[in-house]
Design a protein around this motif. Structure first.
Motif, PDB file in Angstrom:
ATOM      1  N   LEU A  64       0.835  -1.194   0.000  1.00 28.17           N
ATOM      2  CA  LEU A  64       0.000   0.000   0.000  1.00 28.17           C
ATOM      3  C   LEU A  64       0.876   1.252   0.000  1.00 28.17           C
ATOM      4  CD1 LEU A  64      -2.681  -1.121   2.592  1.00 28.17           C
ATOM      5  CD2 LEU A  64      -3.163  -0.510   0.216  1.00 28.17           C
ATOM      6  N   CYS A  65       0.412   2.281  -0.672  1.00 26.25           N
ATOM      7  CA  CYS A  65       1.165   3.530  -0.737  1.00 26.25           C
ATOM      8  C   CYS A  65       1.146   4.231   0.628  1.00 26.25           C
ATOM      9  CB  CYS A  65       0.573   4.443  -1.817  1.00 26.25           C
ATOM     10  SG  CYS A  65      -1.071   5.111  -1.416  1.00 26.25           S
ATOM     11  N   PRO A  66       2.028   5.207   0.834  1.00 26.42           N
ATOM     12  CA  PRO A  66       2.021   5.948   2.109  1.00 26.42           C
ATOM     13  C   PRO A  66       0.661   6.607   2.374  1.00 26.42           C
ATOM     14  CG  PRO A  66       4.020   6.418   0.864  1.00 26.42           C
ATOM     15  CD  PRO A  66       3.119   5.651  -0.058  1.00 26.42           C
ATOM     16  N   PHE A  67       0.294   6.632   3.650  1.00 27.11           N
ATOM     17  CA  PHE A  67      -0.996   7.197   4.070  1.00 27.11           C
ATOM     18  C   PHE A  67      -0.756   8.037   5.317  1.00 27.11           C
ATOM     19  CE2 PHE A  67      -4.935   7.423   6.334  1.00 27.11           C
ATOM     20  CZ  PHE A  67      -5.955   7.347   5.390  1.00 27.11           C
ATOM     21  N   VAL A  68      -1.178   9.300   5.281  1.00 26.89           N
ATOM     22  CA  VAL A  68      -1.013  10.174   6.444  1.00 26.89           C
ATOM     23  C   VAL A  68      -2.348  10.818   6.799  1.00 26.89           C
ATOM     24  CG1 VAL A  68       1.414  10.656   5.989  1.00 26.89           C
ATOM     25  CG2 VAL A  68      -0.324  12.134   4.982  1.00 26.89           C
ATOM     26  N   TRP A  69      -2.580  10.998   8.078  1.00 28.81           N
ATOM     27  CA  TRP A  69      -3.781  11.681   8.557  1.00 28.81           C
ATOM     28  C   TRP A  69      -3.493  13.177   8.645  1.00 28.81           C
ATOM     29  CZ3 TRP A  69      -8.295   9.065   9.158  1.00 28.81           C
ATOM     30  CH2 TRP A  69      -8.226   7.666   9.265  1.00 28.81           C
ATOM     31  N   SER A  70      -4.471  13.981   8.237  1.00 29.85           N
ATOM     32  CA  SER A  70      -4.300  15.431   8.270  1.00 29.85           C
ATOM     33  C   SER A  70      -5.378  16.070   9.142  1.00 29.85           C
ATOM     34  CB  SER A  70      -4.399  16.010   6.846  1.00 29.85           C
ATOM     35  OG  SER A  70      -4.438  17.429   6.884  1.00 29.85           O
ATOM     36  N   ASP A  71      -4.943  17.040   9.957  1.00 34.18           N
ATOM     37  CA  ASP A  71      -5.881  17.812  10.772  1.00 34.18           C
ATOM     38  C   ASP A  71      -6.424  19.011   9.997  1.00 34.18           C
ATOM     39  OD1 ASP A  71      -5.397  16.136  12.957  1.00 34.18           O
ATOM     40  OD2 ASP A  71      -3.704  17.358  13.627  1.00 34.18           O
ATOM     41  N   GLY A  72      -5.873  19.267   8.823  1.00 35.29           N
ATOM     42  CA  GLY A  72      -6.248  20.449   8.067  1.00 35.29           C
ATOM     43  C   GLY A  72      -7.320  20.190   7.029  1.00 35.29           C
ATOM     44  N   LEU A  73      -7.563  21.206   6.209  1.00 39.23           N
ATOM     45  CA  LEU A  73      -8.556  21.114   5.149  1.00 39.23           C
ATOM     46  C   LEU A  73      -7.945  20.514   3.892  1.00 39.23           C
ATOM     47  CD1 LEU A  73     -10.182  24.666   5.503  1.00 39.23           C
ATOM     48  CD2 LEU A  73     -11.044  22.507   6.426  1.00 39.23           C
TER      49      LEU A  73
ATOM     50  N   VAL B 164      -2.832   1.661  -6.591  1.00 37.47           N
ATOM     51  CA  VAL B 164      -2.850   1.102  -7.946  1.00 37.47           C
ATOM     52  C   VAL B 164      -2.448   2.157  -8.968  1.00 37.47           C
ATOM     53  CG1 VAL B 164      -4.298   0.022  -9.716  1.00 37.47           C
ATOM     54  CG2 VAL B 164      -4.609  -0.591  -7.312  1.00 37.47           C
ATOM     55  N   ALA B 165      -2.873   3.403  -8.750  1.00 34.69           N
ATOM     56  CA  ALA B 165      -2.517   4.484  -9.677  1.00 34.69           C
ATOM     57  C   ALA B 165      -1.002   4.677  -9.716  1.00 34.69           C
ATOM     58  CB  ALA B 165      -3.211   5.780  -9.271  1.00 34.69           C
ATOM     59  N   GLY B 166      -0.349   4.519  -8.572  1.00 33.42           N
ATOM     60  CA  GLY B 166       1.107   4.560  -8.503  1.00 33.42           C
ATOM     61  C   GLY B 166       1.692   5.936  -8.254  1.00 33.42           C
ATOM     62  N   GLY B 167       2.754   5.976  -7.463  1.00 33.05           N
ATOM     63  CA  GLY B 167       3.493   7.209  -7.220  1.00 33.05           C
ATOM     64  C   GLY B 167       2.800   8.236  -6.354  1.00 33.05           C
ATOM     65  N   LEU B 168       1.818   7.816  -5.557  1.00 35.96           N
ATOM     66  CA  LEU B 168       1.021   8.769  -4.785  1.00 35.96           C
ATOM     67  C   LEU B 168       1.074   8.472  -3.284  1.00 35.96           C
ATOM     68  CD1 LEU B 168      -2.174   8.871  -7.046  1.00 35.96           C
ATOM     69  CD2 LEU B 168      -0.402  10.632  -6.877  1.00 35.96           C
ATOM     70  N   THR B 169       0.860   9.522  -2.504  1.00 38.32           N
ATOM     71  CA  THR B 169       0.645   9.431  -1.067  1.00 38.32           C
ATOM     72  C   THR B 169      -0.754   9.951  -0.780  1.00 38.32           C
ATOM     73  OG1 THR B 169       2.977   9.720  -0.470  1.00 38.32           O
ATOM     74  CG2 THR B 169       1.342  10.343   1.192  1.00 38.32           C
ATOM     75  N   VAL B 170      -1.485   9.306   0.108  1.00 35.04           N
ATOM     76  CA  VAL B 170      -2.810   9.773   0.501  1.00 35.04           C
ATOM     77  C   VAL B 170      -2.682  10.646   1.741  1.00 35.04           C
ATOM     78  CG1 VAL B 170      -5.114   9.135   1.294  1.00 35.04           C
ATOM     79  CG2 VAL B 170      -3.970   7.749  -0.449  1.00 35.04           C
ATOM     80  N   SER B 171      -3.176  11.882   1.647  1.00 39.75           N
ATOM     81  CA  SER B 171      -3.285  12.774   2.801  1.00 39.75           C
ATOM     82  C   SER B 171      -4.773  12.874   3.135  1.00 39.75           C
ATOM     83  CB  SER B 171      -2.718  14.156   2.475  1.00 39.75           C
ATOM     84  OG  SER B 171      -2.942  15.053   3.553  1.00 39.75           O
ATOM     85  N   TYR B 172      -5.164  12.281   4.260  1.00 42.67           N
ATOM     86  CA  TYR B 172      -6.585  12.119   4.584  1.00 42.67           C
ATOM     87  C   TYR B 172      -7.010  13.086   5.686  1.00 42.67           C
ATOM     88  CZ  TYR B 172     -10.995   9.547   5.192  1.00 42.67           C
ATOM     89  OH  TYR B 172     -12.335   9.193   5.247  1.00 42.67           O
ATOM     90  N   SER B 173      -7.850  14.048   5.331  1.00 44.12           N
ATOM     91  CA  SER B 173      -8.384  15.013   6.302  1.00 44.12           C
ATOM     92  C   SER B 173      -9.578  14.397   7.017  1.00 44.12           C
ATOM     93  CB  SER B 173      -8.801  16.306   5.581  1.00 44.12           C
ATOM     94  OG  SER B 173      -7.684  16.923   4.969  1.00 44.12           O
ATOM     95  N   HIS B 174      -9.460  14.237   8.333  1.00 49.92           N
ATOM     96  CA  HIS B 174     -10.531  13.560   9.082  1.00 49.92           C
ATOM     97  C   HIS B 174     -11.635  14.514   9.531  1.00 49.92           C
ATOM     98  CE1 HIS B 174      -8.754  15.262  12.722  1.00 49.92           C
ATOM     99  NE2 HIS B 174      -7.581  14.730  12.380  1.00 49.92           N
ATOM    100  N   PHE B 175     -11.377  15.825   9.517  1.00 55.55           N
ATOM    101  CA  PHE B 175     -12.369  16.844   9.889  1.00 55.55           C
ATOM    102  C   PHE B 175     -12.957  16.627  11.280  1.00 55.55           C
ATOM    103  CE2 PHE B 175     -12.685  16.568   5.195  1.00 55.55           C
ATOM    104  CZ  PHE B 175     -12.234  17.844   4.891  1.00 55.55           C
ATOM    105  N   GLY B 176     -12.238  15.914  12.138  1.00 55.50           N
ATOM    106  CA  GLY B 176     -12.741  15.670  13.488  1.00 55.50           C
ATOM    107  C   GLY B 176     -13.887  14.684  13.544  1.00 55.50           C
ATOM    108  N   ASN B 177     -14.160  13.978  12.439  1.00 50.67           N
ATOM    109  CA  ASN B 177     -15.246  12.997  12.404  1.00 50.67           C
ATOM    110  C   ASN B 177     -14.959  11.875  13.404  1.00 50.67           C
ATOM    111  OD1 ASN B 177     -16.333  10.266  11.261  1.00 50.67           O
ATOM    112  ND2 ASN B 177     -17.567  11.819  10.234  1.00 50.67           N
ATOM    113  N   VAL B 178     -15.943  11.569  14.231  1.00 52.05           N
ATOM    114  CA  VAL B 178     -15.766  10.586  15.301  1.00 52.05           C
ATOM    115  C   VAL B 178     -15.386   9.217  14.740  1.00 52.05           C
ATOM    116  CG1 VAL B 178     -16.924   9.327  17.156  1.00 52.05           C
ATOM    117  CG2 VAL B 178     -17.330  11.782  16.882  1.00 52.05           C
TER     118      VAL B 178
END
Length: 267
Positions: A32-41, A225-239
């Motif tokens: 799996l590609c890199p995945f990071v959680w973001s507190d921002g928008l 699958v797309a390749g060469g990407l990192t996911v930056s996931y904004s959680h928006f404080g969702n429980v």
């Protein structure tokens, strides 16, 4: 695309309708590609390296020309050049995404839904081409903005239909959402412009009634699958998103370095 004089001059946008054909039921067995959680928008991510995901309606723009004021409508409001894409796109199929390059940020805002409000102009508008501007004493290096518009499964609509006909709602088929996200993330435009980060979040988890776990996993697989990407996931404080972030399941997925194929098989 990098040699396109219209894009580099600024004041022009490129609209691409990307269609995924013949998606395999299996994927190459790759980590799996890199995945990071973001507190921002989502839109706060660096435009130089990031694409911003539009949680779209299958009819692009959703309610922006009426009274809509959630994620997609806000995006079209502060980047009004997005409205041009509405005029040239009909309803998206399950294997299609719309990619828009070069729209400029004209306004800052705050709030969401009923609290959405304009706060200040961005002068000159930022993001259409590689220019350098100063706004409110902040320097912006404005690389071409890339927006990937993908529509999630409307889980609430499926539930209501099932209830109306007195039958059990079908299981949410994440394979459709993987295909939809992959149609967007595999756009040649992303690689040509040197974008390496997908800035996204709780796709389909508002009015559509989806769950952040599904949004997270389906986009993570698609980006891999797309390749060469990192996911930056904004959680928006969702429980639910925060619960998954701290869960043993996420820790196991992240630490075991499992492949996209293994995760795909389990959904």
């Amino acid at each position: 695309l990098l040699k396109n004089p219209f894009l580099l001059e600024g004041g022009h946008i490129i609209i691409e309708r990307n269609q995924l054909t013949g998606m395999s039921k299996t994927f190459p067995d790759i980590p799996l590609c890199p995945f990071v959680w973001s507190d921002g928008l989502i839109e706060a991510a660096d435009e130089g390296v990031s694409v911003h995901v539009d949680f779209a309606n299958k009819f692009l723009g959703g309610g922006v020309l009426r009274d809509g004021s959630v994620q997609e409508e806000i995006l079209c409001s502060v980047r009004p050049e997005m409205l041009a894409a509405l005029a040239v796109n009909c309803v998206m199929d399950d294997n299609e995404a719309v990619v828009v390059v070069g729209t400029r940020l004209f306004a800052e805002h705050e709030g969401y839904g009923r609290s959405f409000t304009f706060t200040s102009p961005v002068v000159p508008p930022c993001g259409g081409n590689s220019t350098h501007v100063t706004h409110h004493s902040t320097d912006y290096t404005c690389a071409p903005n890339v927006i990937v518009a993908i529509d999630a499964v409307n889980v609430n609509k499926i539930r209501k239909t099932a209830t109306k006909h007195r039958r059990a709602p079908p299981t949410h088929d994440l394979r459709r959402d993987v295909a939809k996200a992959l149609a967007g993330f595999s756009s040649p435009v992303i690689g040509e412009l040197g974008k390496t980060v997908v800035s996204t979040g709780n796709w389909g988890c508002g009015a559509y009634g989806g769950h952040p776990f599904n949004a997270c996993v389906s986009q993570w697989i698609a980006a891999t699958v797309a390749g060469g990407l990192t996911v930056s996931y904004s959680h928006f404080g969702n429980v639910d998103a925060l619960a998954f972030k701290e869960s043993k399941d996420f820790s196991k997925i992240e630490k075991s370095k499992i492949s996209d194929a293994t995760l795909y098989e389990h959904i």
